[in-house]
Structure formats: structure tokens, C-alpha cells
Motif scaffolding. Structure first.
Motif, PDB file in Angstrom:
ATOM      1  N   GLY A 112       0.768  -1.237   0.000  1.00 42.95           N
ATOM      2  CA  GLY A 112       0.000   0.000   0.000  1.00 42.95           C
ATOM      3  C   GLY A 112       0.798   1.286   0.000  1.00 42.95           C
ATOM      4  O   GLY A 112       0.233   2.363   0.131  1.00 42.95           O
ATOM      5  N   VAL A 113       2.102   1.203  -0.141  1.00 42.04           N
ATOM      6  CA  VAL A 113       2.924   2.419  -0.178  1.00 42.04           C
ATOM      7  C   VAL A 113       2.994   2.871  -1.640  1.00 42.04           C
ATOM      8  O   VAL A 113       3.901   2.524  -2.378  1.00 42.04           O
ATOM      9  CB  VAL A 113       4.335   2.167   0.404  1.00 42.04           C
ATOM     10  N   ASN A 114       1.979   3.629  -2.032  1.00 38.95           N
ATOM     11  CA  ASN A 114       1.849   4.033  -3.429  1.00 38.95           C
ATOM     12  C   ASN A 114       1.809   5.542  -3.619  1.00 38.95           C
ATOM     13  O   ASN A 114       1.671   6.020  -4.735  1.00 38.95           O
ATOM     14  CB  ASN A 114       0.578   3.415  -4.031  1.00 38.95           C
ATOM     15  N   GLU A 115       1.928   6.288  -2.534  1.00 31.77           N
ATOM     16  CA  GLU A 115       1.903   7.748  -2.596  1.00 31.77           C
ATOM     17  C   GLU A 115       2.968   8.306  -1.668  1.00 31.77           C
ATOM     18  O   GLU A 115       3.279   7.692  -0.642  1.00 31.77           O
ATOM     19  CB  GLU A 115       0.537   8.275  -2.162  1.00 31.77           C
ATOM     20  N   PRO A 116       3.534   9.466  -2.005  1.00 28.39           N
ATOM     21  CA  PRO A 116       4.513  10.087  -1.111  1.00 28.39           C
ATOM     22  C   PRO A 116       3.918  10.287   0.281  1.00 28.39           C
ATOM     23  O   PRO A 116       2.759  10.642   0.435  1.00 28.39           O
ATOM     24  CB  PRO A 116       4.810  11.429  -1.786  1.00 28.39           C
ATOM     25  N   GLY A 117       4.724  10.029   1.299  1.00 30.27           N
ATOM     26  CA  GLY A 117       4.295  10.214   2.674  1.00 30.27           C
ATOM     27  C   GLY A 117       3.651   8.991   3.299  1.00 30.27           C
ATOM     28  O   GLY A 117       3.412   8.963   4.497  1.00 30.27           O
ATOM     29  N   THR A 118       3.351   7.981   2.494  1.00 30.16           N
ATOM     30  CA  THR A 118       2.776   6.752   3.029  1.00 30.16           C
ATOM     31  C   THR A 118       3.881   5.951   3.703  1.00 30.16           C
ATOM     32  O   THR A 118       5.002   5.892   3.203  1.00 30.16           O
ATOM     33  CB  THR A 118       2.154   5.904   1.899  1.00 30.16           C
ATOM     34  N   VAL A 119       3.592   5.343   4.821  1.00 33.02           N
ATOM     35  CA  VAL A 119       4.597   4.564   5.544  1.00 33.02           C
ATOM     36  C   VAL A 119       4.329   3.066   5.399  1.00 33.02           C
ATOM     37  O   VAL A 119       3.205   2.646   5.124  1.00 33.02           O
ATOM     38  CB  VAL A 119       4.657   4.939   7.045  1.00 33.02           C
ATOM     39  N   ILE A 120       5.361   2.280   5.617  1.00 34.72           N
ATOM     40  CA  ILE A 120       5.244   0.829   5.547  1.00 34.72           C
ATOM     41  C   ILE A 120       4.390   0.352   6.720  1.00 34.72           C
ATOM     42  O   ILE A 120       4.665   0.712   7.870  1.00 34.72           O
ATOM     43  CB  ILE A 120       6.632   0.161   5.601  1.00 34.72           C
ATOM     44  N   PRO A 121       3.372  -0.446   6.447  1.00 33.62           N
ATOM     45  CA  PRO A 121       2.550  -0.965   7.543  1.00 33.62           C
ATOM     46  C   PRO A 121       3.388  -1.757   8.546  1.00 33.62           C
ATOM     47  O   PRO A 121       4.296  -2.495   8.169  1.00 33.62           O
ATOM     48  CB  PRO A 121       1.549  -1.882   6.829  1.00 33.62           C
ATOM     49  N   GLU A 122       3.086  -1.587   9.832  1.00 34.19           N
ATOM     50  CA  GLU A 122       3.864  -2.239  10.893  1.00 34.19           C
ATOM     51  C   GLU A 122       3.782  -3.757  10.851  1.00 34.19           C
ATOM     52  O   GLU A 122       4.675  -4.437  11.347  1.00 34.19           O
ATOM     53  CB  GLU A 122       3.406  -1.733  12.265  1.00 34.19           C
ATOM     54  N   ASN A 123       2.736  -4.311  10.259  1.00 34.22           N
ATOM     55  CA  ASN A 123       2.582  -5.762  10.234  1.00 34.22           C
ATOM     56  C   ASN A 123       3.451  -6.438   9.172  1.00 34.22           C
ATOM     57  O   ASN A 123       3.555  -7.661   9.154  1.00 34.22           O
ATOM     58  CB  ASN A 123       1.111  -6.150  10.025  1.00 34.22           C
ATOM     59  N   LEU A 124       4.089  -5.663   8.315  1.00 35.61           N
ATOM     60  CA  LEU A 124       4.947  -6.260   7.294  1.00 35.61           C
ATOM     61  C   LEU A 124       6.345  -6.528   7.828  1.00 35.61           C
ATOM     62  O   LEU A 124       6.922  -5.700   8.533  1.00 35.61           O
ATOM     63  CB  LEU A 124       5.067  -5.343   6.070  1.00 35.61           C
ATOM     64  N   VAL A 125       6.897  -7.653   7.486  1.00 30.12           N
ATOM     65  CA  VAL A 125       8.261  -8.004   7.859  1.00 30.12           C
ATOM     66  C   VAL A 125       9.187  -7.439   6.788  1.00 30.12           C
ATOM     67  O   VAL A 125       8.958  -7.630   5.595  1.00 30.12           O
ATOM     68  CB  VAL A 125       8.429  -9.538   7.956  1.00 30.12           C
ATOM     69  N   SER A 126      10.230  -6.745   7.212  1.00 33.60           N
ATOM     70  CA  SER A 126      11.196  -6.189   6.261  1.00 33.60           C
ATOM     71  C   SER A 126      12.535  -6.901   6.400  1.00 33.60           C
ATOM     72  O   SER A 126      12.823  -7.516   7.434  1.00 33.60           O
ATOM     73  CB  SER A 126      11.389  -4.692   6.505  1.00 33.60           C
ATOM     74  N   ILE A 127      13.331  -6.788   5.374  1.00 30.97           N
ATOM     75  CA  ILE A 127      14.664  -7.409   5.421  1.00 30.97           C
ATOM     76  C   ILE A 127      15.483  -6.802   6.556  1.00 30.97           C
ATOM     77  O   ILE A 127      16.259  -7.494   7.210  1.00 30.97           O
ATOM     78  CB  ILE A 127      15.389  -7.305   4.065  1.00 30.97           C
ATOM     79  N   GLN A 128      15.284  -5.517   6.839  1.00 29.47           N
ATOM     80  CA  GLN A 128      16.017  -4.880   7.927  1.00 29.47           C
ATOM     81  C   GLN A 128      15.693  -5.528   9.266  1.00 29.47           C
ATOM     82  O   GLN A 128      16.581  -5.783  10.074  1.00 29.47           O
ATOM     83  CB  GLN A 128      15.692  -3.376   8.017  1.00 29.47           C
ATOM     84  N   SER A 129      14.404  -5.790   9.517  1.00 29.44           N
ATOM     85  CA  SER A 129      14.031  -6.374  10.805  1.00 29.44           C
ATOM     86  C   SER A 129      14.547  -7.806  10.939  1.00 29.44           C
ATOM     87  O   SER A 129      14.982  -8.215  12.011  1.00 29.44           O
ATOM     88  CB  SER A 129      12.518  -6.324  11.009  1.00 29.44           C
ATOM     89  N   VAL A 130      14.532  -8.558   9.857  1.00 25.30           N
ATOM     90  CA  VAL A 130      15.043  -9.931   9.894  1.00 25.30           C
ATOM     91  C   VAL A 130      16.544  -9.931  10.158  1.00 25.30           C
ATOM     92  O   VAL A 130      17.034 -10.678  11.009  1.00 25.30           O
ATOM     93  CB  VAL A 130      14.733 -10.676   8.580  1.00 25.30           C
ATOM     94  N   LEU A 131      17.286  -9.078   9.473  1.00 28.42           N
ATOM     95  CA  LEU A 131      18.730  -9.011   9.683  1.00 28.42           C
ATOM     96  C   LEU A 131      19.052  -8.527  11.093  1.00 28.42           C
ATOM     97  O   LEU A 131      19.981  -9.019  11.730  1.00 28.42           O
ATOM     98  CB  LEU A 131      19.379  -8.101   8.639  1.00 28.42           C
ATOM     99  N   HIS A 132      18.272  -7.583  11.593  1.00 27.96           N
ATOM    100  CA  HIS A 132      18.480  -7.069  12.953  1.00 27.96           C
ATOM    101  C   HIS A 132      18.266  -8.189  13.986  1.00 27.96           C
ATOM    102  O   HIS A 132      19.060  -8.349  14.918  1.00 27.96           O
ATOM    103  CB  HIS A 132      17.562  -5.897  13.231  1.00 27.96           C
ATOM    104  N   GLU A 133      17.189  -8.948  13.801  1.00 27.85           N
ATOM    105  CA  GLU A 133      16.908 -10.056  14.728  1.00 27.85           C
ATOM    106  C   GLU A 133      18.011 -11.117  14.705  1.00 27.85           C
ATOM    107  O   GLU A 133      18.313 -11.730  15.717  1.00 27.85           O
ATOM    108  CB  GLU A 133      15.576 -10.721  14.369  1.00 27.85           C
ATOM    109  N   GLN A 134      18.620 -11.310  13.550  1.00 26.09           N
ATOM    110  CA  GLN A 134      19.678 -12.318  13.399  1.00 26.09           C
ATOM    111  C   GLN A 134      21.046 -11.751  13.757  1.00 26.09           C
ATOM    112  O   GLN A 134      22.060 -12.424  13.637  1.00 26.09           O
ATOM    113  CB  GLN A 134      19.702 -12.857  11.971  1.00 26.09           C
ATOM    114  N   LYS A 135      21.086 -10.467  14.146  1.00 21.55           N
ATOM    115  CA  LYS A 135      22.338  -9.783  14.508  1.00 21.55           C
ATOM    116  C   LYS A 135      23.316  -9.749  13.328  1.00 21.55           C
ATOM    117  O   LYS A 135      24.517  -9.927  13.492  1.00 21.55           O
ATOM    118  CB  LYS A 135      23.009 -10.438  15.712  1.00 21.55           C
ATOM    119  N   ILE A 136      22.779  -9.528  12.127  1.00 28.78           N
ATOM    120  CA  ILE A 136      23.605  -9.418  10.920  1.00 28.78           C
ATOM    121  C   ILE A 136      23.740  -7.953  10.578  1.00 28.78           C
ATOM    122  O   ILE A 136      22.767  -7.220  10.517  1.00 28.78           O
ATOM    123  CB  ILE A 136      22.966 -10.203   9.753  1.00 28.78           C
ATOM    124  N   ASN A 137      24.976  -7.511  10.347  1.00 28.47           N
ATOM    125  CA  ASN A 137      25.247  -6.108  10.023  1.00 28.47           C
ATOM    126  C   ASN A 137      24.956  -5.818   8.585  1.00 28.47           C
ATOM    127  O   ASN A 137      25.378  -6.393   7.700  1.00 28.47           O
ATOM    128  CB  ASN A 137      26.698  -5.736  10.334  1.00 28.47           C
TER     129      ASN A 137
END
Length: 91
Positions: A66-91
Motif C-alpha cells: 500500500g505504499v503508493n503515494e509520497p508520505g505513506t509509511v510501511i505498515p507495521e505488520n509487514l516483515v522487512s529485510i532490515q528487521s530480519v537481519l536485525h533479529e539475526q544480529k547481521i550487520n
């Protein structure tokens, strides 16, 4: 393990050495492509940058995130690559 993602908007691959351009225009990118993973066939999920980048980092299409317009944010329920890498302690 280190993860580096190059996401360059509006760069033609036919002007990069790693994709066959004969002039020396992209030595750093060429080196990274040689020592890492280089994708040969990529298709953007959207015609513009913001929804395409969100799709890259979440793995879902713009219609889903749903991020199709400027100013729209990523919904909190979506898993992102950043969160997965952070959880795995990968830099």
C-alpha cells in the motif's frame, strides 16, 4: 556476514562494465558484481522508486504493502529485510 544492497535509480546497466560496457565507467560496481551476486534479469514492481524500494525490502507487491503515494509509511505488520537481519544480529 555483511549484506550490501545496491539500489540505484535511473542507472542504465548497458553503461556498466559488469554488463558489458567497454569503457571504464564503473570499477567499484564491477568489482562488487564480480565478488558478490549480480542479477541479470530484474523487473521493477512499480514504475517509480518508492513503491519499488518498499517491495524490495518487504518482498511484497505495491498492491499488498500500500505504499503508493509520497508520505505513506510501511505498515507495521509487514516483515522487512532490515528487521530480519536485525533479529539475526547481521550487520
Amino acid at each position: 556476514m555483511r549484506v550490501v544492497i545496491f539500489d540505484i535509480d535511473c542507472l542504465r546497466p548497458d553503461h556498466l562494465g559488469c554488463y558489458g560496457y567497454p569503457k571504464s565507467t564503473s570499477s567499484f560496481i564491477d568489482h562488487c558484481a564480480q565478488s558478490g551476486v549480480k542479477f541479470e534479469n530484474c523487473i521493477a514492481p512499480s514504475s517509480w522508486t518508492i513503491p519499488s524500494v518498499v517491495s524490495l525490502f518487504t518482498g511484497v507487491y505495491p498492491q499488498q504493502h500500500g505504499v503508493n503515494e509520497p508520505g505513506t509509511v510501511i505498515p507495521e505488520n509487514l516483515v522487512s529485510i532490515q528487521s530480519v537481519l536485525h533479529e539475526q544480529k547481521i550487520n
